[in-house]
Design an enzyme around this catalytic site. Sequence first.
Site, PDB file in Angstrom:
ATOM      1  N   GLY A   1       0.794  -1.224   0.000  1.00 14.85           N
ATOM      2  CA  GLY A   1       0.000   0.000   0.000  1.00 14.85           C
ATOM      3  C   GLY A   1       0.823   1.270   0.000  1.00 14.85           C
TER       4      GLY A   1
ATOM      5  N   THR B   1       1.565   3.315  -2.447  1.00 11.37           N
ATOM      6  CA  THR B   1       0.931   4.396  -3.206  1.00 11.37           C
ATOM      7  C   THR B   1      -0.207   5.017  -2.408  1.00 11.37           C
ATOM      8  OG1 THR B   1       1.496   3.291  -5.290  1.00 11.37           O
ATOM      9  CG2 THR B   1      -0.202   4.991  -5.380  1.00 11.37           C
TER      10      THR B   1
ATOM     11  N   LYS C   1       8.392   9.134  -8.588  1.00  8.31           N
ATOM     12  CA  LYS C   1       8.665   7.698  -8.589  1.00  8.31           C
ATOM     13  C   LYS C   1       9.584   7.409  -9.765  1.00  8.31           C
ATOM     14  CE  LYS C   1       6.421   3.191  -8.051  1.00  8.31           C
ATOM     15  NZ  LYS C   1       5.145   2.504  -7.756  1.00  8.31           N
TER      16      LYS C   1
ATOM     17  N   ASP D   1       0.037   4.900 -10.760  1.00  4.50           N
ATOM     18  CA  ASP D   1       0.260   5.275  -9.365  1.00  4.50           C
ATOM     19  C   ASP D   1       0.291   6.786  -9.208  1.00  4.50           C
ATOM     20  OD1 ASP D   1       0.411   2.623  -8.739  1.00  4.50           O
ATOM     21  OD2 ASP D   1       2.584   2.575  -8.449  1.00  4.50           O
TER      22      ASP D   1
ATOM     23  N   GLY E   1       8.933   4.238  -3.759  1.00  8.37           N
ATOM     24  CA  GLY E   1       9.735   3.172  -4.337  1.00  8.37           C
ATOM     25  C   GLY E   1       8.905   2.167  -5.119  1.00  8.37           C
ATOM     26  N   SER E   2       9.592   1.347  -5.884  1.00  9.21           N
ATOM     27  CA  SER E   2       8.966   0.236  -6.617  1.00  9.21           C
ATOM     28  C   SER E   2       9.211  -1.044  -5.833  1.00  9.21           C
ATOM     29  CB  SER E   2       9.584   0.098  -8.006  1.00  9.21           C
ATOM     30  OG  SER E   2       9.521   1.309  -8.722  1.00  9.21           O
TER      31      SER E   2
ATOM     32  N   ASN F   1      -0.290  -0.497   7.303  1.00 14.01           N
ATOM     33  CA  ASN F   1      -1.470  -0.393   6.450  1.00 14.01           C
ATOM     34  C   ASN F   1      -2.364  -1.613   6.700  1.00 14.01           C
ATOM     35  OD1 ASN F   1      -3.125   0.767   4.517  1.00 14.01           O
ATOM     36  ND2 ASN F   1      -2.071  -0.199   2.802  1.00 14.01           N
TER      37      ASN F   1
END
Length: 229
Positions: free
Chosen positions: A15, A17, A38, A56, A118-119, A180
Amino acid sequence: MRKGMFITGTGTDTGKTYITALLLKKLHEAGLHCAYFKAAMSGNARDSRGELIPGDALHVRTVSGISQPLHEMCPYVYETAVSPHLAARLEGSPVDLEIVRKQYAELTAQYEYILAEGSGGIVCPLRYDDKRIFLEDVIKTLDLPCVLVADAGLGTINSVVLTAEYMRSHGISVKGIIFNHFHAGNVMEEDNKTMCEALTGIPVLACVSDGCTDIGLSAEAIASRCEQE
């Protein structure tokens, strides 16, 4: 002084994003001039003209209310829903850290606060060919402190502790943890919060339930963690 923060997670689909959007929303509502960034984003759809839309980034802009143009938000946008290193291998346009640094620097000249997302998790490969670039390389290039997003449920103690220790051992500052999918009053999730703080020494800044529209942190608290040490 640059004012920014990097939001990473214990893995994919924690979660990041969603949390980043709520953090930016709080800053924006407080009247602070803020932006989103990003470095690489995969798994994106095309619009009616066939152009890739950074999903995103669009979500963050919609939820937060910021008016930042989408083209400023992400230098590398891929269609295939895989790790960026593989998406680039399939589609071309591999990540170049200098381009990432330059686009972020352009934002610092325009905005007061920047939240970078981050990815995947901290060991996510962004490029793996003749050059090897991982998410931690982006964090170090941008010189940002981090906030770690984790799922509140079963297994999170292991994920949080391993991620936090990896980041520390690689010289990355972790300012706090945000849980989250949190259910207030759930004995296990409340204990997860206590244990993660005890085992990492990192404070839990917020616990966010599904559907929340407020992060539960003040704009001042968020801004203070964007300050460079």
